[in-house]
Design an enzyme around this catalytic site. Structure first.
Site, PDB file in Angstrom:
ATOM      1  N   TYR A 162       0.819  -1.213   0.000  1.00  0.00           N
ATOM      2  CA  TYR A 162       0.000   0.000   0.000  1.00  0.00           C
ATOM      3  C   TYR A 162       0.858   1.269   0.000  1.00  0.00           C
ATOM      4  O   TYR A 162       0.396   2.339  -0.364  1.00  0.00           O
ATOM      5  CB  TYR A 162      -0.948   0.033   1.211  1.00  0.00           C
ATOM      6  CG  TYR A 162      -1.984  -1.083   1.228  1.00  0.00           C
ATOM      7  CD1 TYR A 162      -2.285  -1.807   0.084  1.00  0.00           C
ATOM      8  CD2 TYR A 162      -2.670  -1.403   2.384  1.00  0.00           C
ATOM      9  CE1 TYR A 162      -3.216  -2.824   0.095  1.00  0.00           C
ATOM     10  CE2 TYR A 162      -3.615  -2.418   2.408  1.00  0.00           C
ATOM     11  CZ  TYR A 162      -3.883  -3.126   1.261  1.00  0.00           C
ATOM     12  OH  TYR A 162      -4.813  -4.139   1.275  1.00  0.00           O
ATOM     13  N   LYS A 212       3.402 -15.758   1.479  1.00  0.00           N
ATOM     14  CA  LYS A 212       3.333 -16.379   0.152  1.00  0.00           C
ATOM     15  C   LYS A 212       4.777 -16.643  -0.242  1.00  0.00           C
ATOM     16  O   LYS A 212       5.291 -16.146  -1.249  1.00  0.00           O
ATOM     17  CB  LYS A 212       2.623 -15.404  -0.809  1.00  0.00           C
ATOM     18  CG  LYS A 212       2.219 -15.996  -2.125  1.00  0.00           C
ATOM     19  CD  LYS A 212       1.051 -16.960  -2.055  1.00  0.00           C
ATOM     20  CE  LYS A 212       0.775 -17.561  -3.414  1.00  0.00           C
ATOM     21  NZ  LYS A 212      -0.095 -18.751  -3.370  1.00  0.00           N
ATOM     22  N   ASP A 245      -3.225 -18.149   0.624  1.00  0.00           N
ATOM     23  CA  ASP A 245      -4.405 -18.726  -0.028  1.00  0.00           C
ATOM     24  C   ASP A 245      -4.983 -19.857   0.810  1.00  0.00           C
ATOM     25  O   ASP A 245      -6.199 -19.972   0.996  1.00  0.00           O
ATOM     26  CB  ASP A 245      -4.071 -19.194  -1.465  1.00  0.00           C
ATOM     27  CG  ASP A 245      -2.715 -19.866  -1.585  1.00  0.00           C
ATOM     28  OD1 ASP A 245      -1.918 -19.799  -0.617  1.00  0.00           O
ATOM     29  OD2 ASP A 245      -2.440 -20.479  -2.626  1.00  0.00           O
ATOM     30  N   ASP A 269      -5.161  -7.189   5.830  1.00  0.00           N
ATOM     31  CA  ASP A 269      -6.351  -6.416   5.472  1.00  0.00           C
ATOM     32  C   ASP A 269      -7.463  -7.370   5.041  1.00  0.00           C
ATOM     33  O   ASP A 269      -8.609  -7.303   5.515  1.00  0.00           O
ATOM     34  CB  ASP A 269      -5.961  -5.465   4.324  1.00  0.00           C
ATOM     35  CG  ASP A 269      -7.039  -4.455   3.996  1.00  0.00           C
ATOM     36  OD1 ASP A 269      -8.053  -4.417   4.705  1.00  0.00           O
ATOM     37  OD2 ASP A 269      -6.860  -3.704   3.022  1.00  0.00           O
ATOM     38  N   ASP A 273     -10.841  -9.001   7.581  1.00  0.00           N
ATOM     39  CA  ASP A 273     -12.255  -8.854   7.206  1.00  0.00           C
ATOM     40  C   ASP A 273     -12.927 -10.218   7.092  1.00  0.00           C
ATOM     41  O   ASP A 273     -14.072 -10.391   7.502  1.00  0.00           O
ATOM     42  CB  ASP A 273     -12.391  -8.109   5.873  1.00  0.00           C
ATOM     43  CG  ASP A 273     -12.480  -6.606   6.068  1.00  0.00           C
ATOM     44  OD1 ASP A 273     -12.240  -6.143   7.207  1.00  0.00           O
ATOM     45  OD2 ASP A 273     -12.780  -5.894   5.100  1.00  0.00           O
TER      46      ASP A 273
END
Ligand code: NAD
Length: 379
Positions: A162, A212, A245, A269, A273
């Site tokens: 970000y 990852k 994943d 992030d 959620d």
């Protein structure tokens, strides 16, 4: 901000220390913010009495109400109030009234981002707890989570894709080229990792690094850094690794396997959620954003809930549990934090339900009654 009066959040909280004063900037904000904040302060006062902490509240305007009053979502006076405080207890900001403002002036962007920046809030914590009595509120099949679950997502908040440079869009032949850069350096991984291990020690002492590492260089640096810190400083905390994943899938299939999940910014992030969604109502979920030392900002995971604001039916639990996180991470007061969490559990076990978590056969109550039920169970 003052960090001189209180011990570091780095120390594992133990017994309450001698009576002391804790200065809290109370920023209730918009929508249901003021209602759930009003429900929370008496609970804090009660644990303060029981555990020898004198809370001093300084209220300040933030968000839409601050725009209406002073023209700015985060007025300088509010920032000064926060700087004088040991921690910020935040409600939530925003609503339809301010949605037509230019995006940089909208309450969330113009209040929360500058607060994060001003106080160097580098880690975001979101516990996703599904109580055994509320497994029906989770979209996960009840037979998979008979005893509910309790996962803490620990998200790095100020680095990663970000913010990495270069970033931008340029014209190329035949269209445009857009670039985002995923970059991490050892120190920013180190500080959030230490905070996550300390949090794990207060829980089931299990930390899972979400990454990852099969494709990302930055994930390899995360793994290397986290492994070294565990070996040198936290050998008592179990460490394992999971690809993001798979983590997204496992949160839906078997969230009970997780205790603390440590994530870089974007993975955190998304997963925080997802974890909120699988836990059930947003009205139950607190969050914390931590700075170096003991300072932090504590707020419900949800927003201002304009659909129910002013009706007296909002669930105050997310705000009350945010206060418990504040006691744990800013005030080194683990027993007081646990007392609030136990009172919330007891009120749920005794059948009190706000509309968002109500099922037939339980006792449907409004914000004030739920807060009173929790207050009565603080001991
Ligand atoms: P929301 O989180 O406010 O509401 C989503 C749903 O959850 C609604 O149906 C709401 O009624 C319910 N809900 C949320 N908290 C609840 C509670 N305590 N008790 C019972 N039900 C609850 O999300 P939204 O509708 O996307 O956003 C509304 C406004 O809040 C927007 O202006 C948004 O910008 C703002 N917002 C602010 C923050 C923040 O201040 N940190 C975070 C998210 C959204």
């Amino acid at each position: 901000m003052s960090t001189d009066t209180l011990p570091s959040a780095a120390a594992a909280p133990t017994a309450p220390v001698s009576p002391r004063t804790a200065r809290i900037a109370v920023l209730a904000g918009d929508g249901i913010g003021p209602e759930v904040m009003e429900a929370t302060l008496p609970v804090l006062d009660k644990v303060g009495e029981l555990f020898g902490i004198q809370f001093e509240y300084e209220h300040a305007l933030v968000g839409g109400i601050a725009i209406d009053t002073s023209g700015e979502a985060l007025p300088p006076k509010t920032l000064e109030t926060c700087r004088r405080a040991d921690a910020i207890l935040f409600g939530s900001v925003g609503g339809p009234k301010w949605e037509s403002l230019p995006p940089p002036q909208q309450p969330e962007r113009a209040a929360l981002l500058p607060l994060r920046k001003a106080f160097g809030l580098y880690a975001n914590l979101r516990p996703a707890v599904c109580h055994p009595e509320l497994v029906h509120a989770s979209p996960i099949k009840s037979e998979l989570i008979p005893n509910g679950f309790d996962v803490l997502i620990f998200r790095e908040l100020t680095g990663g894709i970000y913010f990495g440079q270069p970033k931008g869009t340029t014209a190329i032949e035949g269209g445009e080229r857009a670039v985002d850069t995923l970059i991490y350096e050892t120190p920013e991984i180190t500080r959030v990792t230490r905070a996550a291990f300390r949090a794990a020690r207060l829980r089931a002492s299990k930390l899972t690094l979400v990454d990852k590492a099969n494709v990302l260089e930055s994930s390899l640096l995360w793994r290397k850094t986290v492994k070294a810190i565990q070996a040198q400083e936290f050998p008592d905390v179990a460490l394992n690794f999971i690809y993001v994943d798979n983590a997204a899938m496992q949160l839906l299939k078997n969230p009970c396997q997780f205790d603390v999940m440590l994530c870089e910014n974007m993975f955190g992030d998304i997963l925080s959620d997802e974890a909120a969604a699988v836990a059930g109502s947003l009205g139950l979920l607190p969050s914390a954003s931590l700075a170096e030392g003991t300072f932090g900002l504590y707020e419900p995971s949800g927003g201002t809930a304009p659909d129910i604001a002013g009706k007296g039916i909002a669930n105050p639990i997310a705000q009350i549990l945010s206060a418990a996180l504040m006691l744990r991470y800013s005030f080194n007061a683990e027993p007081a934090a646990k007392a609030i969490e136990a009172a919330v559990r007891a009120a749920i076990a005794d059948g009190f339900r706000t509309a968002d978590i109500y099922t037939p056969g339980t006792n449907k109550v409004g914000t004030k009654e739920m807060a009173a039920a929790i207050l009565a169970r603080v001991k």
